[in-house]
Scaffold this motif. Structure first.
Motif, short mmCIF file in Angstrom:
data_model
loop_
_atom_site.label_atom_id
_atom_site.label_comp_id
_atom_site.label_asym_id
_atom_site.label_seq_id
_atom_site.Cartn_x
_atom_site.Cartn_y
_atom_site.Cartn_z
N SER A 1 24.46 -5.29 18.87
CA SER A 1 23.87 -6.07 19.95
C SER A 1 22.35 -5.89 20.03
CB SER A 1 24.49 -5.67 21.29
OG SER A 1 24.21 -4.31 21.59
N ARG A 2 21.84 -4.77 19.54
CA ARG A 2 20.42 -4.49 19.71
C ARG A 2 19.61 -4.57 18.42
NH1 ARG A 2 20.31 0.62 23.97
NH2 ARG A 2 21.91 -0.19 25.38
N LYS A 3 20.27 -4.50 17.27
CA LYS A 3 19.55 -4.53 16.01
C LYS A 3 20.25 -5.49 15.05
CE LYS A 3 17.94 0.28 16.29
NZ LYS A 3 16.49 -0.01 16.27
N PRO A 4 19.50 -6.08 14.11
CA PRO A 4 20.10 -7.00 13.15
C PRO A 4 20.81 -6.25 12.03
CG PRO A 4 17.76 -6.81 12.74
CD PRO A 4 18.03 -6.00 13.98
N GLU A 5 21.98 -5.71 12.33
CA GLU A 5 22.73 -4.93 11.35
C GLU A 5 24.22 -5.03 11.65
OE1 GLU A 5 21.53 -0.87 11.73
OE2 GLU A 5 22.19 -0.72 13.79
N TRP A 6 25.04 -4.59 10.69
CA TRP A 6 26.49 -4.60 10.83
C TRP A 6 26.99 -3.22 11.19
CZ3 TRP A 6 28.61 -9.22 11.05
CH2 TRP A 6 27.98 -10.30 10.42
N ILE A 7 28.01 -3.18 12.06
CA ILE A 7 28.58 -1.92 12.51
C ILE A 7 30.10 -2.05 12.60
CG2 ILE A 7 26.52 -1.28 13.83
CD1 ILE A 7 28.08 -2.14 16.38
N LEU A 8 30.77 -0.95 12.90
CA LEU A 8 32.18 -0.98 13.27
C LEU A 8 32.25 -1.03 14.80
CD1 LEU A 8 33.51 1.75 10.83
CD2 LEU A 8 33.99 -0.70 10.71
N PRO A 9 33.21 -1.76 15.37
CA PRO A 9 33.28 -1.86 16.83
C PRO A 9 33.56 -0.51 17.48
CG PRO A 9 35.24 -2.81 15.81
CD PRO A 9 34.26 -2.54 14.70
N LYS A 10 32.74 -0.15 18.46
CA LYS A 10 32.88 1.14 19.14
C LYS A 10 32.13 1.08 20.47
CE LYS A 10 28.72 3.24 17.20
NZ LYS A 10 28.00 3.20 18.48
N GLY A 11 32.37 2.07 21.33
CA GLY A 11 31.67 2.14 22.60
C GLY A 11 32.10 3.35 23.39
N GLY A 12 31.53 3.50 24.57
CA GLY A 12 31.78 4.69 25.38
C GLY A 12 33.20 4.83 25.88
N TRP A 13 33.72 6.04 25.80
CA TRP A 13 35.05 6.38 26.32
C TRP A 13 34.89 6.69 27.80
CZ3 TRP A 13 38.03 11.45 24.68
CH2 TRP A 13 39.27 11.48 25.34
N GLU A 14 35.63 5.98 28.65
CA GLU A 14 35.45 6.13 30.09
C GLU A 14 36.54 6.99 30.74
OE1 GLU A 14 34.61 2.41 31.96
OE2 GLU A 14 32.81 2.12 30.76
N LEU A 15 36.26 7.44 31.94
CA LEU A 15 37.10 8.44 32.60
C LEU A 15 38.50 7.93 32.96
CD1 LEU A 15 34.41 9.91 35.02
CD2 LEU A 15 35.35 11.02 32.99
N ASP A 16 38.64 6.64 33.21
CA ASP A 16 39.91 6.11 33.70
C ASP A 16 40.82 5.60 32.59
OD1 ASP A 16 38.37 3.97 32.99
OD2 ASP A 16 38.93 2.73 34.71
N GLU A 17 40.58 6.00 31.35
CA GLU A 17 41.39 5.51 30.24
C GLU A 17 41.62 6.60 29.21
OE1 GLU A 17 39.11 2.23 28.67
OE2 GLU A 17 37.35 3.49 28.32
N SER A 18 42.72 6.46 28.47
CA SER A 18 42.99 7.38 27.37
C SER A 18 42.08 7.01 26.20
CB SER A 18 44.45 7.27 26.94
OG SER A 18 44.71 6.00 26.35
N MET A 19 42.02 7.88 25.20
CA MET A 19 41.19 7.60 24.03
C MET A 19 41.67 6.32 23.33
SD MET A 19 40.40 9.99 20.70
CE MET A 19 39.56 11.26 21.66
N GLU A 20 42.99 6.16 23.24
CA GLU A 20 43.55 4.97 22.59
C GLU A 20 43.20 3.69 23.36
OE1 GLU A 20 45.84 8.47 21.24
OE2 GLU A 20 45.16 7.73 23.18
N GLU A 21 43.31 3.75 24.69
CA GLU A 21 42.98 2.59 25.51
C GLU A 21 41.51 2.22 25.37
OE1 GLU A 21 46.20 3.08 29.18
OE2 GLU A 21 44.26 4.11 29.27
N SER A 22 40.67 3.23 25.30
CA SER A 22 39.25 2.98 25.13
C SER A 22 38.95 2.31 23.80
CB SER A 22 38.48 4.31 25.23
OG SER A 22 37.10 4.12 24.94
N ALA A 23 39.57 2.81 22.74
CA ALA A 23 39.35 2.23 21.41
C ALA A 23 39.79 0.77 21.36
CB ALA A 23 40.10 3.05 20.36
N ILE A 24 40.94 0.48 21.96
CA ILE A 24 41.48 -0.89 22.01
C ILE A 24 40.53 -1.79 22.79
CG2 ILE A 24 43.31 -2.31 23.01
CD1 ILE A 24 45.21 0.08 22.40
N ARG A 25 40.09 -1.33 23.96
CA ARG A 25 39.22 -2.13 24.82
C ARG A 25 37.89 -2.43 24.13
NH1 ARG A 25 35.07 -0.60 27.49
NH2 ARG A 25 35.64 1.62 27.52
N GLU A 26 37.24 -1.40 23.59
CA GLU A 26 35.95 -1.59 22.95
C GLU A 26 36.05 -2.55 21.76
OE1 GLU A 26 32.98 -0.86 23.69
OE2 GLU A 26 33.23 0.56 25.35
#
Length: 243
Positions: A49-74
């Motif tokens: 979103s901030r630079k002209p490059e390719w990445i794997l989808p990822k983002g911050g893990w939040e307090l109200d979700e499991s690690m799996e739920e966070s990965a799915i959401r992001e």
């Protein structure tokens, strides 16, 4: 394995999970995401979103979700895909590029200051004047300005949707007083079953590459490269054909 479900796009870091390094007392941001794997073994990548490059989808893990739920959401928010989640890959601890850039700049400044001091001492011993001191400092400042402007030029090349995302992200970061330099990232293989035409961050682009090309592409992003190498070494991208 866990079946992924559609999530709701979130903003800000008020519910971000953190760890603290027991030795350095540094805060570590916890991040989750996925390695999207297609039926033919190719990997899906998304544009940042901030630079002209390719990445794997990822983002911050939040307090109200499991690690799996966070990965799915992001992954749904950034890539617009659904599928079956595999077991977590090895966590990767890395320094943010902003922190690394700042650390190297400080190191360079210290080196330049040391050289200037040594030159001044040599000039004093020789009884000569020191006109070069101010010029050296001025040149250093100009150099930093050029680098900063280059970074800004890269940001300006993004499309209007991504620029809007930048403003929103910048506002979220500005409202969060927490600073950090380290990230612990845990990604999951995601065996893609559905690719949506629209999704929360539809301004991002998507592309698909064989895993070896993805590994080559990430030569300068070791955190992503190491994850793809693990996927390849375990043959997680080789999906048995259904007869």
């Amino acid at each position: 394995m866990t079946n992924s479900r559609q999530g709701v796009s979130r903003q800000g870091r008020s519910h971000q999970r953190w760890e603290t390094d027991s030795e350095t007392n540094q805060r570590i941001r916890l991040v989750t995401g996925c390695v999207p794997i297609l039926d033919d073994g190719r990997i899906m990548f998304v544009s940042a979103s901030r630079k002209p490059e390719w990445i794997l989808p990822k983002g911050g893990w939040e307090l109200d979700e499991s690690m799996e739920e966070s990965a799915i959401r992001e992954t749904f928010e950034e890539a617009g895909i659904l599928g079956t989640l595999g077991s977590p890959l090895s966590a990767v601890l890395y320094e943010t590029r902003k922190s690394k850039k700042r650390r190297l700049e400080i190191k360079e400044l210290e080196r330049a200051t040391s050289n200037t001091r040594n030159s001044s001492e040599d000039a004093s011993k020789d009884g000569s004047s020191m006109p070069g001191t101010i010029a050296s400092e001025s040149n250093g400042t100009e150099s930093e300005s050029v680098l900063s402007e280059t970074d800004m030029d890269k940001i300006r090349t993004l499309n209007q949707t991504n620029l809007a995302d930048d403003v929103s992200s910048a506002a979220s970061v500005a409202s969060d007083s927490t600073t950090y330099s380290l990230v612990r990232m845990t990604l999951f293989p995601l065996y893609v079953s559905t690719i949506k035409d629209t999704w929360p961050e539809s301004g991002r682009l998507r592309k698909y590459l064989p895993i070896d090309e993805g590994i080559e592409m990430f030569q300068s992003r070791e955190e992503f490269r190491s994850v793809l190498l693990e996927v390849k070494s375990k043959n997680l991208h080789l999906i048995p054909k259904k007869w």
